[in-house]
Design an enzyme around this catalytic site. Structure first.
Site, PDB file in Angstrom:
ATOM      1  N   GLY A  13      36.499  29.435  43.342  1.00  0.00           N
ATOM      2  CA  GLY A  13      36.761  29.109  41.949  1.00  0.00           C
ATOM      3  C   GLY A  13      37.573  27.842  41.805  1.00  0.00           C
ATOM      4  N   ASP A  59      32.905  41.184  47.264  1.00  0.00           N
ATOM      5  CA  ASP A  59      33.486  41.626  46.004  1.00  0.00           C
ATOM      6  C   ASP A  59      34.689  42.509  46.309  1.00  0.00           C
ATOM      7  OD1 ASP A  59      34.147  42.726  43.564  1.00  0.00           O
ATOM      8  OD2 ASP A  59      32.108  43.338  43.038  1.00  0.00           O
ATOM      9  N   ALA A 117      47.693  36.650  40.901  1.00  0.00           N
ATOM     10  CA  ALA A 117      47.588  35.688  39.802  1.00  0.00           C
ATOM     11  C   ALA A 117      47.483  36.435  38.486  1.00  0.00           C
ATOM     12  CB  ALA A 117      46.366  34.795  40.000  1.00  0.00           C
ATOM     13  N   TYR A 148      40.376  41.313  29.586  1.00  0.00           N
ATOM     14  CA  TYR A 148      41.095  40.394  30.474  1.00  0.00           C
ATOM     15  C   TYR A 148      42.596  40.636  30.404  1.00  0.00           C
ATOM     16  CZ  TYR A 148      42.469  35.930  32.631  1.00  0.00           C
ATOM     17  OH  TYR A 148      43.007  34.963  33.445  1.00  0.00           O
TER      18      TYR A 148
END
Length: 326
Positions: A13, A59, A117, A148
């Site tokens: 990412g 994953d 994070a 989220y």
């Protein structure tokens, strides 16, 4: 002396790839992990030839196994833009809950220190500004952003539980808006959306009246703050971001000036639960880490704009996304 080994999830990412670069530079053995649901191997392909870098497509919402010793884990696997977590809400919740649980268990098994994070989104639509770490937030758990926001809030809670119950060495970074090369031009965040619209000769879309504020931190500054936090002895959340606050309207005007576009700002209805203010209180980072951002917005935007300009035309023209003021 053997290199220290670090596992970085979300390695392909935007932010994860820059963290891989930093720890390679610091002579760590870096193990990158990503399921590539939002990551891009192009962000780390320059590392594949190195003997102290390896990559696993995996994953972390399923069981995570890494052979050999591990000294550190950086957990950065998560969709981070509205287009992603609105498109894949269940995966977003799973990586924040199951994924974090698996990595905390791995850290415990390996005797590794783990940094997770988190995000300024845990503050929701804040009623105080700037936002200090002691502020508990104003979050709608069942709104569109809830998948989220609550994934990250749970992530912080389970991380602290492992710290207090198991004595695990944990660190929590609350990341505020970060930008720079390797952002996806179509990921729905305000900065790449504005630049993408300018490059395509389109008007720049502002949601609401543009009075919402954001605070943009250049990626090199963010990585430096994360690096210092990992190596610190502070287990509680720390804001890492740039307190230089600007309204969305002013930011759009800056992008118009930077890109030289003749297009104008156009206004649309404000999305549900869009935060009105976003500005970090970084006094903890300054005191505990000796950290503060060094790169001004003008310099950072210039570098980022040149990166976006260098992308293939088909990426610039592709706009299958909804833009949000994130």
């Amino acid at each position: 002396m053997s290199r220290k080994r670090i596992l970085i999830t979300g390695a392909a990412g935007f932010l994860g790839s820059h963290l891989c670069d930093r720890f390679i530079k610091e002579d760590y053995h870096v193990i990158g992990m990503d399921n590539l649901i939002t990551g891009d191997l192009r962000n780390i392909e320059h590392l594949f030839k190195l003997e102290n870098f390896e990559f696993y497509k995996h994953d972390v919402s399923t069981f995570v196994h890494v052979p050999g010793q591990l000294d550190y884990i950086l957990h950065f696997a998560s969709p981070a833009s509205p287009i992603d977590y609105l498109k894949i809400p269940i995966q977003t919740l799973k990586v924040g809950s199951l994924g974090t649980h698996h990595l905390l268990g791995l850290a415990r098994a390996k005797g590794a220190r783990i940094l997770v994070a988190s995000t300024s989104e845990v503050y929701g639509d804040p009623t105080v500004s700037p936002q200090p770490e002691e502020y508990w937030g104003n979050v709608n758990p069942v709104g569109p952003r809830g998948v989220y926001d609550e994934a990250k809030r749970f992530q912080e809670a389970i991380t602290m539980a492992y710290h207090t119950f198991h004595g695990l060495e944990t660190r929590i970074v609350r990341i505020f808006n970060t930008y720079g090369p390797r952002m996806r031009l179509n990921d729905g965040r305000v900065l790449p959306a504005f630049i993408g619209q300018a490059l395509r000769g389109e008007d720049l879309t502002v949601f609401g009246d543009g009075s919402q504020t954001r605070s943009f931190c250049y990626v090199d500054d963010q990585v430096e703050g994360i690096y210092r936090l990992l190596l610190s002895d502070y287990p509680y959340p720390v804001n890492i971001g740039n307190p230089d606050e600007i309204t969305i309207k002013q930011f759009g005007e800056e992008i118009i000036k930077l890109t030289g576009t003749t297009q104008k700002l156009v206004y649309k209805e404000l999305p549900v639960d869009d935060p009105k203010q976003r500005r970090p209180d970084i006094s903890k980072a300054q005191e505990l880490l000796g950290w503060e951002p060094k790169i001004g917005r003008a310099e950072g935007l210039r570098i980022t704009y040149e990166y976006f300009r260098s992308l293939p035309d088909q990426e610039i023209k592709h706009k299958d996304f909804t833009y949000y003021n994130k």
